[in-house]
Design an enzyme around this catalytic site. Structure first.
Site, PDB file in Angstrom:
ATOM      1  N   SER A  67     -32.978  -2.117  40.786  1.00 29.18           N
ATOM      2  CA  SER A  67     -32.774  -2.633  39.426  1.00 29.18           C
ATOM      3  C   SER A  67     -32.397  -1.577  38.397  1.00 29.18           C
ATOM      4  O   SER A  67     -32.097  -1.921  37.253  1.00 29.18           O
ATOM      5  CB  SER A  67     -34.030  -3.379  38.951  1.00 29.18           C
ATOM      6  OG  SER A  67     -33.913  -4.743  39.236  1.00 29.18           O
ATOM      7  N   LYS A  70     -29.224  -2.183  36.479  1.00 28.20           N
ATOM      8  CA  LYS A  70     -29.132  -2.944  35.227  1.00 28.20           C
ATOM      9  C   LYS A  70     -28.997  -2.037  34.009  1.00 28.20           C
ATOM     10  O   LYS A  70     -28.594  -2.494  32.933  1.00 28.20           O
ATOM     11  CB  LYS A  70     -30.346  -3.855  35.076  1.00 28.20           C
ATOM     12  CG  LYS A  70     -30.451  -4.930  36.178  1.00 28.20           C
ATOM     13  CD  LYS A  70     -31.644  -5.826  35.937  1.00 28.20           C
ATOM     14  CE  LYS A  70     -31.755  -6.920  36.989  1.00 28.20           C
ATOM     15  NZ  LYS A  70     -32.362  -6.439  38.242  1.00 28.20           N
ATOM     16  N   SER A 127     -36.604  -8.020  34.370  1.00 26.62           N
ATOM     17  CA  SER A 127     -35.570  -7.527  35.282  1.00 26.62           C
ATOM     18  C   SER A 127     -34.845  -8.697  35.930  1.00 26.62           C
ATOM     19  O   SER A 127     -34.639  -8.743  37.146  1.00 26.62           O
ATOM     20  CB  SER A 127     -36.170  -6.607  36.353  1.00 26.62           C
ATOM     21  OG  SER A 127     -35.161  -5.824  36.952  1.00 26.62           O
TER      22      SER A 127
END
Length: 475
Positions: A67, A70, A127
């Site tokens: 993640s 991102k 997330s």
């Protein structure tokens, strides 16, 4: 009778012992089959005012970002906000692709939408994989194109060890980064978007009547920590990028490949307490050059991508080894981010209005040729640097595998070729390059990222063994 029972127990014990030996042997074999580059952790601490590396451990080793991906999705979102291409209240429509992303996710149904700000908040706290994909489709037309834009921006920022394949960080063996590159991105986010950086300190937010809590457990636990992002898949381990400001000192730390969320957080806490006192109180100049774009992005794109003449073939074919070297395939097999428990202390936040639109018929990602004005404007600016490591350099080499009058067809061929030869193209990035012939625009389907003619020819030889026609060309 006693002798018979004794014999039975003896045979049973012997069989059990044999089974245990075999089981142990299998466990050792399986353990040894894990991807080598994800087998140990990596870390780095950088003085965010001077750029000095205060600590480094395998900082340039290849890792799955999970993640942390991102962070780049938000970088491009902040850039679009800054330039006025989108607003905080602009609707982010969730296509069928975005809505189908694996948890963790916001859970918006296909055809529904939220505001840009809600999407941002859901990414920095929960997330949310679906929100990241939806933002990618808003800005790039489709997620694959947005991933190429992400890689292009990474090159502009000096992140030369990073390739993005999606907007959310869900497992993809072709998506990788380094701890050093993630530190660079963390510094760039804070330096270049101070007006939006405060989102990363958000510990929770209200989505309708639901309070959504964040994953970053160092916020509020370690003095000075103001973000940035956590990440986890089974293949990546537990990742964390932290920004810390205390008085006149600022650092950015990265830990990748932790064995658990707790051990990762403890390692970061140790790095912060050890190296923050060693950071400089002076300095403060920009450490990461802002990724500027040409005043005329179309002309800049043509200079970067278009060769001097159509479909050139190298005059000299270098010596080629019989077997082209190819990286081993790796497979990541887990959903993004480990679940987290609810926070016990509510954090006051502003309520963000959620916008819902009428369901659209199967809202699939639009084709690149049908991009919205937002997508078109944004893609033109980003395209000034090609999304591969060497394509923007005079000495860069690429492999061409097809040419089509439709960009969507050229992209489809790139996707098909990537699936047919994932090992051969593990370190390459696909892209389309436009050229005109007879008044018609055509699109070349190419893979870039080869540092020499020989490397490109070797990869092409490997593709031909898989019945894929190609040739090497210098950019």
């Amino acid at each position: 009778m006693r002798q018979a029972l004794s014999g039975i127990f003896s045979k049973t014990a012997s069989s059990f012992k044999t089974i245990m030996v075999v089981a142990l042997a299998i466990s050792f074999v399986v353990a040894g089959a894990a991807p080598s580059f994800a087998a140990k952790s990596a870390a780095i601490v950088i003085d965010a005012k001077t750029g000095k590396v205060l600590y480094s451990s395998d900082a340039d080793g290849r890792r799955y970002p999970a993640s942390l991906t991102k962070m780049m999705t938000l970088y491009l979102t902040f850039e679009a906000l800054e330039k006025g291409r989108i607003g905080k209240n602009s609707p982010v429509v969730f296509s069928a692709n975005a809505a189908a992303q694996a948890p963790t996710k916001l859970g918006v149904k296909a055809g529904g939408s939220v505001t840009v700000e809600t999407a941002i908040l859901s990414i920095v706290t929960k997330s949310a994989n679906d929100s990241a994909s939806a933002l990618g489709e808003l800005l790039g037309g489709n997620e694959a194109n947005f991933a190429r834009m992400m890689t292009a921006k990474a090159r502009q920022l000096g992140m030369n060890g990073t390739v993005f394949r999606n907007a959310n960080g869900l497992p993809n063996p072709g998506q990788f980064t380094t701890a050093r590159d993630m530190a660079t991105l963390g510094i760039a986010l804070r330096e270049q978007f101070p007006q939006y950086y405060g989102y990363f300190s958000q510990r929770s937010f209200l989505y309708g009547r639901q309070r959504i809590n964040g994953h970053n457990r160092l916020l509020g636990r370690i003095k000075g920590v103001d973000g940035i992002k956590t990440g986890y898949t089974r293949a990546s381990g537990f990742n964390l990028v932290s920004s810390v400001a205390d008085g006149d000192r600022r650092i950015v730390g990265v830990v990748m490949g932790g064995v658990s969320g707790g051990s990762r957080d403890n390692e970061m806490a140790h790095l912060i307490t050890t190296y923050l006192p060693r950071a400089s109180t002076r300095g403060g100049g920009m450490l990461v050059a802002k990724a500027s774009t040409s005043d005329d992005p179309i002309k800049a794109l043509a200079k970067v991508l278009l060769p001097k003449h159509d479909a050139p073939t190298p005059d000299d074919k270098p010596a080629i080894a019989q077997d082209a070297t190819a990286a081993d395939d790796t497979t990541a097999t887990d959903e993004d981010n480990a679940p987290v428990a609810e926070e016990t202390t509510p954090v006051p936040t502003r309520k963000v209005k959620t916008v819902t639109v009428a369901a659209a018929p199967e809202a699939a990602a639009p084709a690149e040729t049908e991009a919205t004005p937002v997508v078109a404007a944004y893609a033109e600016q980003t395209a000034a640097v090609d999304p591969v490591k060497t394509a923007s350099l005079p000495s860069g080499w690429a492999i061409q595998v097809a040419s089509s009058p439709k960009q969507s067809e050229a992209q489809a061929f790139l996707d098909k070729t990537t699936k047919q030869a994932p090992s051969v193209l593990a370190n390459a990035s696909g892209f389309t390059a436009a050229f005109e012939k007879g008044g018609t625009t055509y699109y070349r389907a190419r893979f870039g990222g080869f540092g020499s003619k020989d490397a490109a020819w070797k990869a092409c030889t490997a593709l031909k063994k898989k019945k894929i026609e190609c040739y090497a060309v210098q950019q």
